[in-house]
Write a protein that holds these residues in place. Structure first.
Motif, PDB file in Angstrom:
ATOM      1  N   SER A 215      -4.930  11.019  -4.978  1.00 44.87           N
ATOM      2  CA  SER A 215      -3.823  10.502  -4.173  1.00 44.87           C
ATOM      3  C   SER A 215      -2.826  11.589  -3.804  1.00 44.87           C
TER       4      SER A 215
ATOM      5  N   GLN B 277       0.835  -1.204   0.000  1.00 47.49           N
ATOM      6  CA  GLN B 277       0.000   0.000   0.000  1.00 47.49           C
ATOM      7  C   GLN B 277       0.873   1.258   0.000  1.00 47.49           C
TER       8      GLN B 277
ATOM      9  N   LYS C 270      -7.625  14.811   5.743  1.00 45.80           N
ATOM     10  CA  LYS C 270      -7.131  14.308   4.469  1.00 45.80           C
ATOM     11  C   LYS C 270      -7.948  14.867   3.306  1.00 45.80           C
TER      12      LYS C 270
ATOM     13  N   GLU D   7      -2.242   9.186   6.258  1.00 40.84           N
ATOM     14  CA  GLU D   7      -2.523   7.810   5.830  1.00 40.84           C
ATOM     15  C   GLU D   7      -2.033   6.821   6.888  1.00 40.84           C
TER      16      GLU D   7
ATOM     17  N   ARG E 295       2.406  16.560   0.584  1.00 42.52           N
ATOM     18  CA  ARG E 295       2.427  15.106   0.390  1.00 42.52           C
ATOM     19  C   ARG E 295       2.990  14.407   1.623  1.00 42.52           C
TER      20      ARG E 295
ATOM     21  N   VAL F 249       0.738   4.244  -2.864  1.00 41.55           N
ATOM     22  CA  VAL F 249       0.557   5.654  -2.523  1.00 41.55           C
ATOM     23  C   VAL F 249       1.676   6.486  -3.140  1.00 41.55           C
ATOM     24  N   GLN F 250       2.892   5.998  -3.005  1.00 36.54           N
ATOM     25  CA  GLN F 250       4.051   6.733  -3.553  1.00 36.54           C
ATOM     26  C   GLN F 250       3.974   6.804  -5.080  1.00 36.54           C
TER      27      GLN F 250
ATOM     28  N   ARG G 280     -13.860   9.576  -5.326  1.00 38.17           N
ATOM     29  CA  ARG G 280     -12.880   8.498  -5.501  1.00 38.17           C
ATOM     30  C   ARG G 280     -13.530   7.229  -6.026  1.00 38.17           C
TER      31      ARG G 280
ATOM     32  N   ARG H 126       1.340   6.767  -7.000  1.00 35.04           N
ATOM     33  CA  ARG H 126       0.263   7.650  -7.448  1.00 35.04           C
ATOM     34  C   ARG H 126       0.538   9.119  -7.155  1.00 35.04           C
ATOM     35  N   GLN H 127       1.635   9.384  -6.483  1.00 36.48           N
ATOM     36  CA  GLN H 127       2.062  10.768  -6.271  1.00 36.48           C
ATOM     37  C   GLN H 127       3.264  11.125  -7.143  1.00 36.48           C
TER      38      GLN H 127
ATOM     39  N   THR I 120      -7.345   9.086 -10.173  1.00 40.88           N
ATOM     40  CA  THR I 120      -6.644   8.372  -9.103  1.00 40.88           C
ATOM     41  C   THR I 120      -5.428   9.153  -8.619  1.00 40.88           C
ATOM     42  N   TYR I 121      -4.659   9.703  -9.543  1.00 44.81           N
ATOM     43  CA  TYR I 121      -3.466  10.468  -9.162  1.00 44.81           C
ATOM     44  C   TYR I 121      -3.849  11.752  -8.429  1.00 44.81           C
TER      45      TYR I 121
END
Length: 675
Positions: free
Chosen positions: A141, A95, A267, A157, A150, A99-100, A283, A102-103, A137-138
């Motif tokens: 995220s 996970q 968030k 998160e 970020r 997350v990383q 989302r 998508r950023q 999605t990006y």
């Protein structure tokens, strides 16, 4: 290690017999490292002229490899102990990687450049839909955030993840700390045989005689609904309705829910939304928050007359039974007694006609009759437990994928639970190779007892058919894109439609009579007998609908107004009043064990009700054309299931119905007003 690690060297299905605990984390770490390196290469090579195959499909292949391995590992959580710890670490690592990824602003820029290029503008509509999903999605995220933002998002998160773990710890702690040892069998008068047998087995496992009641759904609801001993009902009810609650704030799930709501709110605002409800609906491609609230408000209004009438009936019946007032632990029992008739089938009589083998055969037959699917059990396919059954799934002589059925309860499984893992998504890679789908169905049916096979109650039937619907939906997708084949991307209402739809067959007396077979004699139940039995169950569904409404209202209230100063206890009470559910006593904490809000349904629990409306309307066509009509089944496949997440579910529903969606079948079944 790597050369011998079966999680790194497999075609598709894992050889579980070769998997060791020490394989898990190194495999996930290696795949993540490989993915990081591959993404760096993709960015460098695609910088000037990004293409569909070498950008989109290349990154999708990385996602597929990691997800396939992760979801193949997921069933090993059920082994508990070190296996559970190792599998949980793998989940957290994966996970964090996603997350990383998508950023990654460089990667996002390539997708955006592709979309506006001549190559991108000439893509087919499904490919364009996949690109639009990627952009969303990006953005959701945090790819558009500053570096400092970020970092803050990552901290939130982690905080949310820690709170979710705390919820489960608190629930487990409170559930494990209570049990009731019964030595006088007279106290269990009225309980179905299967529940008494399970309680005897629980006592024996602890080295005790008699019967042991633990805080599991099946045992507790059996006592609350059937036990003639009022004091026993009270003891069990008080314990069951306080799971997850504690006087110590650190161990109280009400405090956990509030902290979760606060973190989710922060968030959502960091990502540019007013509240978490708006964020989550965006989302998950759900409806607008205003539309959802209007749906729940309208449904609440329609339930009120029937609920008020039922409350008066129970009060009158209680007086006839010599009860001057109804306590919370009397309500479910009185409902059962009020609608019980001498000629009605007992739950034990119904259960005896639905052994697990009988039900699995019925599922296989249903898939064949509706969709032309051939499910062939293959004992050579490795599984994670000897009790798991594995099937190859074919249609029109082509192998579509695989289905695992892990139906029997055992140590490590949460009692009364049911869920589905989407192990592999169907897709076609850049080299044109077809990757098959795989799904795993999990339930916790009571194991064989006293020489009898595992037998299913009507609730068990509904759970199995529900999860089978999810699996069929996944296996019947025909999109070639990895992420469009993920039915979880359909949003709260869309994702649950298949499961809710397949439950409807369990409410057909004709269908249940046709598949029933007494495990000793082979005799089938009659349609009239099942109709009476189902009628009694159906009469109790409207009060349950009120509780589902209360849960949905609480979910939206908590995540839409997290900072308005009201406690979780007050919010729950407000939601039960608004939904017209039976009023709560001061000691009741019915939603402190509401695990859906930490299992992905936060700000989306309404999806179960939304999906029910879809499901009833879809089923109305089967009622008109035949419950096993292959033409109707094929139409459902083509219009709704085949396109996966490529288009909104309501479009597919209305294509199948050949008309706009109607709530009338849902309202009629529940006895609600259509006005």
């Amino acid at each position: 290690m790597n050369s011998a690690n079966p999680l790194l060297h497999h075609e598709q299905l894992i050889d579980y017999a070769r998997v060791r605990i020490e394989h898990l984390q190194p495999a996930i770490e290696q795949i993540i490292a490989d993915n990081h390196s591959a993404i760096d290469v993709i960015i460098e090579q695609q910088r000037n002229l990004p293409t569909w195959d070498d950008l989109v499909l290349a990154v999708d292949a990385l996602d597929a490899r990691l997800n396939n391995t992760l979801y193949s590992i997921a069933p090993l959580l059920l082994r508990g102990g070190e296996w559970q710890q190792a599998a949980s670490v793998c989940w957290d690592l994966a996970q964090a990687f996603f997350v990383q990824k998508r950023q990654n602003t460089e990667l996002l820029a390539l997708y955006e450049r592709l979309a506006v290029s001549p190559h991108g503008l000439n893509l087919d509509w499904q490919s364009k839909a996949a690109l639009q999903r990627t952009f969303r999605t990006y953005r959701l995220s945090g790819a558009h955030l500053t570096v400092a933002q970020r970092v803050k998002l990552m901290a939130l998160e982690q905080q949310i993840s820690d709170l979710q773990n705390a919820f489960y710890d608190n629930l487990g702690r409170s559930s494990d700390s209570w049990s009731l040892h019964i030595v006088d069998e007279q106290r269990l008068r009225g309980l179905p045989i299967v529940n008494r047998s399970a309680m005897a087995a629980a006592a024996q496992a602890k080295g005790l005689g008699g019967w042991l009641i633990v805080l599991e759904e099946a045992s507790c609801l059996a006592v609350i609904e059937h036990a003639q001993d009022r004091d026993l009902r009270e003891q069990v009810y008080r314990a069951y309705l306080q799971r997850g609650a504690s006087q110590e704030s650190a161990f109280d799930n009400g405090q956990v829910f509030q902290a979760l709501a606060d973190a989710r709110q922060e968030k959502a605002q960091l990502l540019g939304f007013d509240d978490f409800v708006q964020f989550n609906l965006q989302r998950r491609e759900g409806a607008a928050a205003q539309q959802v609230r209007a749906f729940l408000t309208d449904l609440t209004r329609q339930t009120q007359p029937g609920l008020q009438q039922e409350r008066q009936q129970l009060q009158d019946f209680a007086q006839q039974q010599g009860l001057p007032s109804i306590e919370p632990w009397d309500v479910a029992y009185l409902r059962k007694q009020l609608r019980n008739t001498p000629l009605a089938l007992s739950e034990d009589e119904v259960r005896a006609c639905f052994s697990l083998d009988t039900v699995i055969k019925a599922l296989v037959d249903l898939a064949r009759q509706l969709f032309g699917l051939v499910l062939t059990e293959v004992r050579s396919i490795p599984t994670w437990d000897p009790g798991v059954r594995a099937f190859e799934v074919e249609q029109d002589h082509a192998l579509l994928g695989y289905l695992y059925i892990d139906a029997i309860g055992r140590e490590g499984k949460q009692a009364d639970s049911a869920w589905t893992y989407y192990v592999c998504n169907r897709h076609i890679d850049a080299e044109g190779r077809y990757h098959k789908a795989a799904a795993a169905l999990f339930t916790s049916i009571v194991p064989a007892q006293d020489g009898d096979p595992p037998l299913l109650s009507h609730l068990d039937l509904r759970k199995v058919f529900h999860e089978f619907g999810h699996c069929l939906h996944h296996l019947l997708v025909r999109t070639s894109n990895y992420h469009l084949s993920d039915v979880q991307n359909l949003g709260p209402g869309g994702f649950e439609v298949a499961g809710k739809l397949f439950e409807r067959w369990c409410w057909s007396a004709e269908y249940l009579a046709a598949i029933s077979s007494h495990y000793l004699t082979g005799a089938a139940l009659t349609v009239p007998a099942i109709q009476t039995f189902l009628g009694q169950l159906q009469a109790q569904e409207q009060p349950k609908l009120a509780v589902e409404l209360a849960k949905s209202l609480f979910d939206l209230d908590l995540h839409g107004k997290a900072d308005d100063g009201r406690s979780v206890v007050q919010r729950v009470a407000d939601s039960f009043v608004s939904a017209g559910a039976w009023p709560l006593a001061d000691f009741e904490r019915p939603l402190h064990a509401f695990d859906h809000l930490v299992a992905g349904y936060d700000a989306g629990y309404f999806g179960y009700l939304w999906a029910d409306v879809y499901a009833f309307d879809l089923f109305s066509r089967f009622e008109q054309e035949g419950l096993l009509n292959p033409s109707t089944g094929r139409a459902l496949h083509a219009d709704l299931f085949a396109l996966g997440a490529a288009r909104p579910v309501q479009v597919g529903v209305e294509a199948f119905l050949k008309r706009p969606l109607s709530a009338a079948p849902f309202l009629r079944w529940y006895g609600l007003s259509e006005v």
